[in-house]
Design a protein around this motif. Structure first.
Motif, PDB file in Angstrom:
ATOM      1  N   THR A 101       0.821  -1.209   0.000  1.00 30.12           N
ATOM      2  CA  THR A 101       0.000   0.000   0.000  1.00 30.12           C
ATOM      3  C   THR A 101       0.855   1.259   0.000  1.00 30.12           C
ATOM      4  O   THR A 101       0.355   2.338  -0.327  1.00 30.12           O
ATOM      5  CB  THR A 101      -0.918   0.027   1.235  1.00 30.12           C
ATOM      6  OG1 THR A 101      -0.135  -0.211   2.418  1.00 30.12           O
ATOM      7  CG2 THR A 101      -2.014  -1.009   1.128  1.00 30.12           C
ATOM      8  N   SER A 102       2.120   1.133   0.351  1.00 31.61           N
ATOM      9  CA  SER A 102       2.994   2.312   0.298  1.00 31.61           C
ATOM     10  C   SER A 102       3.154   2.813  -1.128  1.00 31.61           C
ATOM     11  O   SER A 102       3.556   3.955  -1.369  1.00 31.61           O
ATOM     12  CB  SER A 102       4.366   1.992   0.894  1.00 31.61           C
ATOM     13  OG  SER A 102       5.036   1.006   0.131  1.00 31.61           O
ATOM     14  N   GLY A 103       2.809   1.947  -2.107  1.00 34.27           N
ATOM     15  CA  GLY A 103       2.897   2.330  -3.507  1.00 34.27           C
ATOM     16  C   GLY A 103       1.640   2.982  -4.051  1.00 34.27           C
ATOM     17  O   GLY A 103       1.585   3.326  -5.245  1.00 34.27           O
ATOM     18  N   LEU A 104       0.616   3.179  -3.238  1.00 35.49           N
ATOM     19  CA  LEU A 104      -0.643   3.748  -3.721  1.00 35.49           C
ATOM     20  C   LEU A 104      -0.459   5.064  -4.487  1.00 35.49           C
ATOM     21  O   LEU A 104      -1.042   5.227  -5.575  1.00 35.49           O
ATOM     22  CB  LEU A 104      -1.617   3.947  -2.551  1.00 35.49           C
ATOM     23  CG  LEU A 104      -2.396   2.705  -2.101  1.00 35.49           C
ATOM     24  CD1 LEU A 104      -3.083   2.953  -0.761  1.00 35.49           C
ATOM     25  CD2 LEU A 104      -3.439   2.305  -3.143  1.00 35.49           C
ATOM     26  N   PRO A 105       0.318   6.016  -3.996  1.00 32.09           N
ATOM     27  CA  PRO A 105       0.482   7.269  -4.760  1.00 32.09           C
ATOM     28  C   PRO A 105       1.117   7.047  -6.129  1.00 32.09           C
ATOM     29  O   PRO A 105       0.771   7.740  -7.092  1.00 32.09           O
ATOM     30  CB  PRO A 105       1.391   8.113  -3.862  1.00 32.09           C
ATOM     31  CG  PRO A 105       1.273   7.526  -2.502  1.00 32.09           C
ATOM     32  CD  PRO A 105       1.056   6.069  -2.721  1.00 32.09           C
ATOM     33  N   TYR A 106       2.031   6.078  -6.198  1.00 29.11           N
ATOM     34  CA  TYR A 106       2.718   5.824  -7.464  1.00 29.11           C
ATOM     35  C   TYR A 106       1.792   5.114  -8.453  1.00 29.11           C
ATOM     36  O   TYR A 106       1.843   5.374  -9.670  1.00 29.11           O
ATOM     37  CB  TYR A 106       3.980   5.014  -7.206  1.00 29.11           C
ATOM     38  CG  TYR A 106       4.846   5.643  -6.140  1.00 29.11           C
ATOM     39  CD1 TYR A 106       5.484   6.859  -6.360  1.00 29.11           C
ATOM     40  CD2 TYR A 106       5.007   5.044  -4.889  1.00 29.11           C
ATOM     41  CE1 TYR A 106       6.264   7.461  -5.373  1.00 29.11           C
ATOM     42  CE2 TYR A 106       5.773   5.630  -3.900  1.00 29.11           C
ATOM     43  CZ  TYR A 106       6.400   6.834  -4.142  1.00 29.11           C
ATOM     44  OH  TYR A 106       7.161   7.422  -3.161  1.00 29.11           O
ATOM     45  N   TYR A 107       0.942   4.231  -7.965  1.00 27.94           N
ATOM     46  CA  TYR A 107      -0.054   3.610  -8.833  1.00 27.94           C
ATOM     47  C   TYR A 107      -1.041   4.671  -9.340  1.00 27.94           C
ATOM     48  O   TYR A 107      -1.453   4.664 -10.515  1.00 27.94           O
ATOM     49  CB  TYR A 107      -0.804   2.504  -8.089  1.00 27.94           C
ATOM     50  CG  TYR A 107      -0.141   1.159  -8.178  1.00 27.94           C
ATOM     51  CD1 TYR A 107      -0.485   0.247  -9.173  1.00 27.94           C
ATOM     52  CD2 TYR A 107       0.849   0.779  -7.275  1.00 27.94           C
ATOM     53  CE1 TYR A 107       0.122  -0.998  -9.275  1.00 27.94           C
ATOM     54  CE2 TYR A 107       1.474  -0.459  -7.363  1.00 27.94           C
ATOM     55  CZ  TYR A 107       1.104  -1.342  -8.365  1.00 27.94           C
ATOM     56  OH  TYR A 107       1.732  -2.571  -8.465  1.00 27.94           O
ATOM     57  N   ARG A 108      -1.426   5.573  -8.454  1.00 31.21           N
ATOM     58  CA  ARG A 108      -2.357   6.635  -8.847  1.00 31.21           C
ATOM     59  C   ARG A 108      -1.756   7.479  -9.967  1.00 31.21           C
ATOM     60  O   ARG A 108      -2.435   7.796 -10.965  1.00 31.21           O
ATOM     61  CB  ARG A 108      -2.683   7.504  -7.628  1.00 31.21           C
ATOM     62  CG  ARG A 108      -3.781   8.523  -7.869  1.00 31.21           C
ATOM     63  CD  ARG A 108      -4.096   9.304  -6.595  1.00 31.21           C
ATOM     64  NE  ARG A 108      -4.488   8.410  -5.517  1.00 31.21           N
ATOM     65  CZ  ARG A 108      -3.782   8.227  -4.407  1.00 31.21           C
ATOM     66  NH1 ARG A 108      -2.642   8.862  -4.220  1.00 31.21           N
ATOM     67  NH2 ARG A 108      -4.216   7.396  -3.474  1.00 31.21           N
ATOM     68  N   SER A 109      -0.480   7.814  -9.818  1.00 30.14           N
ATOM     69  CA  SER A 109       0.185   8.603 -10.849  1.00 30.14           C
ATOM     70  C   SER A 109       0.330   7.822 -12.149  1.00 30.14           C
ATOM     71  O   SER A 109       0.142   8.379 -13.242  1.00 30.14           O
ATOM     72  CB  SER A 109       1.569   9.050 -10.358  1.00 30.14           C
ATOM     73  OG  SER A 109       1.463   9.897  -9.239  1.00 30.14           O
ATOM     74  N   ALA A 110       0.656   6.525 -12.020  1.00 29.78           N
ATOM     75  CA  ALA A 110       0.837   5.694 -13.221  1.00 29.78           C
ATOM     76  C   ALA A 110      -0.452   5.595 -14.024  1.00 29.78           C
ATOM     77  O   ALA A 110      -0.441   5.659 -15.266  1.00 29.78           O
ATOM     78  CB  ALA A 110       1.318   4.305 -12.818  1.00 29.78           C
ATOM     79  N   VAL A 111      -1.579   5.456 -13.333  1.00 26.93           N
ATOM     80  CA  VAL A 111      -2.860   5.364 -14.032  1.00 26.93           C
ATOM     81  C   VAL A 111      -3.233   6.718 -14.640  1.00 26.93           C
ATOM     82  O   VAL A 111      -3.696   6.795 -15.789  1.00 26.93           O
ATOM     83  CB  VAL A 111      -3.961   4.872 -13.075  1.00 26.93           C
ATOM     84  CG1 VAL A 111      -5.339   4.969 -13.743  1.00 26.93           C
ATOM     85  CG2 VAL A 111      -3.685   3.445 -12.619  1.00 26.93           C
ATOM     86  N   ALA A 112      -3.028   7.782 -13.881  1.00 28.41           N
ATOM     87  CA  ALA A 112      -3.379   9.118 -14.372  1.00 28.41           C
ATOM     88  C   ALA A 112      -2.556   9.491 -15.599  1.00 28.41           C
ATOM     89  O   ALA A 112      -3.070  10.127 -16.542  1.00 28.41           O
ATOM     90  CB  ALA A 112      -3.174  10.147 -13.263  1.00 28.41           C
ATOM     91  N   GLU A 113      -1.277   9.100 -15.596  1.00 25.33           N
ATOM     92  CA  GLU A 113      -0.407   9.419 -16.719  1.00 25.33           C
ATOM     93  C   GLU A 113      -0.490   8.378 -17.832  1.00 25.33           C
ATOM     94  O   GLU A 113       0.078   8.572 -18.911  1.00 25.33           O
ATOM     95  CB  GLU A 113       1.038   9.517 -16.225  1.00 25.33           C
ATOM     96  CG  GLU A 113       1.257  10.656 -15.233  1.00 25.33           C
ATOM     97  CD  GLU A 113       2.614  10.585 -14.542  1.00 25.33           C
ATOM     98  OE1 GLU A 113       3.415   9.684 -14.925  1.00 25.33           O
ATOM     99  OE2 GLU A 113       2.874  11.402 -13.636  1.00 25.33           O
TER     100      GLU A 113
END
Length: 478
Positions: free
Chosen positions: A321-333
């Motif tokens: 779950t520490s990767g949640l912000p990075y997954y969010r960015s990956a999907v948005a981009e």
């Protein structure tokens, strides 16, 4: 003449009678003296001895005063504490700001000097190399198995005396406010004690492409391993370069899959690894079948699973779950789809959640400096600091009451809010034993071999033997 003789005789009789009476022993001294001695001497001497001797024979404190000092009467004023952490970029900015606030507001004038010392492995290697010469920080981030290695060398202090201290510890109400994993996570069975305290935690979750699942005809993420395989295979098209699952080599993922089949990594008294069980073999066989049937692909570069998920190339990944912000960015981009998270599929009635994270350990220095380090840890565990750190780091707080301060953050980050609810599930914890770092390397090698088609049973047997050798070699001397 006769009268005078009679009178003389009478006088003699009276005198003799008086003499006889006066010579007879008195009956009064014995009863008056004996009670006086018993009543005044026995009761007054016994209580006097008990009252004066009891305070001098008070039980010793339940800790080693040579290590902790007279804890309840220590003065940590003016102490300077060096703190090694692994945070970088925005998290380092946040932790430095919090350190500055502690330094400027704590009533003892304690100064914490925070320093980036590399990632977890680099910090561990530096400390192991520095212990013989004493070149270690006063406080450092450490996973439980790393703290166990430090403890085998007598370099860190057990924290129970601080936690339970009437003056410096937590109240019973505060202890009840911590999530259950706080009480279990840092217990080291090899030492029957706690050598770390958590500033935060993360967990393994299943990331899934919600839109893609709906296109495949499913209205929920996989609840069982059979469903996981069915969905992953339905999503896979190797010719188009899309797959149901991208597997990142990670011991924590193996452990979580094992826990959710009813298996365990190590036995109850932490004396032997036992993941060479039927459940362990099921995990490896399951993974190999996914690869063999074209339903899964192996991650080939660091964070490749995040990038491929964001690009819409894979349906599932399993990660922290520490990767949640990075997954969010990956999907948005990337492909910009709807996505979510869930607990891992399970063969059990209810899923288990693998909760993990590094804690803060205190190294042996002086009683005053150790106490100063503890006071920073305690301050950091307050609900206000926990909520502030959760916002900055996306880690989970260790205090239940921090949720009240995070409602707006939950609204802004629905995946984080969903994962937060998983903290109330049945938890599983990886081994907190010395030598687990080396065992993890062996397990990662096993996972790579199996993903590339080698025999699961052979590798499972070999790896457990290697891990038990590491465990025996690193175990504290009796």
């Amino acid at each position: 003449m006769k009268t005078r003789n009679w009178l003389t005789l009478l006088a003699v009789v009276v005198v003799v009678g008086i003499l006889i009476v006066s010579c007879k022993p008195s009956p009064t001294p014995a009863p008056t003296e004996a009670p006086t001695e018993e009543a005044t001497e026995a009761p007054t001497e016994a209580p006097t001895e008990e009252a004066t001797e009891a305070p001098t024979e008070a039980p010793p404190p339940p800790y080693d005063v040579e290590i902790y000092g007279d804890l309840e009467n220590l003065d940590p004023s003016g102490q300077v504490v060096t703190y090694w952490y692994q945070h970088s970029r925005s998290r380092e900015e946040a932790i430095q700001a919090m350190i500055e606030e502690f330094n400027s507001t704590n009533e003892w004038g304690i100064t914490v000097q925070g320093e980036y010392a590399g990632h977890y492995g680099e910090i561990y290697n530096k400390i192991v190399a520095g212990i013989p010469s004493g070149e270690v920080p006063d406080m450092a981030v450490a996973y439980q198995n790393q703290a166990a290695t430090y403890a085998t060398q007598g370099a860190v202090v057990e924290l129970t005396p601080y936690i339970e201290s009437e003056k410096w510890g937590f109240t019973s109400e505060e202890m009840d406010d911590f999530f259950p994993f706080v009480h279990r996570g840092d217990y080291l069975p090899q030492f029957d004690g706690r050598y770390g305290f958590p500033p935060n935690r993360s967990m393994e979750v299943l990331y899934y492409n919600e839109d893609w699942l709906h296109e495949l005809g499913y209205d929920h993420p996989p609840r069982t391993w059979d469903e996981f395989k069915e969905m992953a295979c339905a999503a896979s098209d190797p010719e188009a370069g899309t797959y149901g699952y991208e597997f990142s080599i990670d011991t924590s993922t193996f452990a979580d899959m094992l826990f959710n089949r009813g298996g365990e990594m190590i036995n109850e008294d932490a004396t032997a690894y036992i993941f060479d069980s039927p459940e362990g073999l099921e995990v490896l066989t399951f993974l190999q079948e996914l690869f063999n049937e074209g339903c899964a692909i192996l991650e080939t570069e660091r964070y490749g699973d995040q990038a491929d998920f964001g690009a819409g190339k894979v349906l599932f990944t399993i990660s922290s779950t520490s990767g949640l912000p990075y997954y969010r960015s990956a999907v948005a981009e990337g492909a910009g789809f709807n996505w979510s998270i869930s607990t891992l599929p399970t063969s059990l009635d209810t899923p288990k959640v693998n909760i993990y994270g590094a804690s803060l350990s205190i190294f042996k220095t002086t009683p005053e400096k150790q106490l100063a380090a503890w006071l920073f840890i305690k301050w950091f565990a307050e609900p206000e600091q926990q909520a502030r750190w959760a916002r900055a780091s996306n880690y989970f707080p260790v205090r239940k009451s921090a949720a009240e301060l995070l409602q707006d953050y939950f609204n802004e980050n629905p995946q984080y809010a969903k994962a937060f609810e998983f903290l109330n599930y049945d938890i599983a914890i990886e081994p907190g034993v010395a030598g687990y770092d080396e065992c993890r390397d062996a397990i990662n090698e096993m996972l790579t071999a199996v993903a590339n088609g080698e025999d699961p049973q052979t590798w499972l047997t070999q790896t457990v033997e290697e891990c038990n050798a590491f465990l025996e070699e690193a175990a504290p001397s009796q």
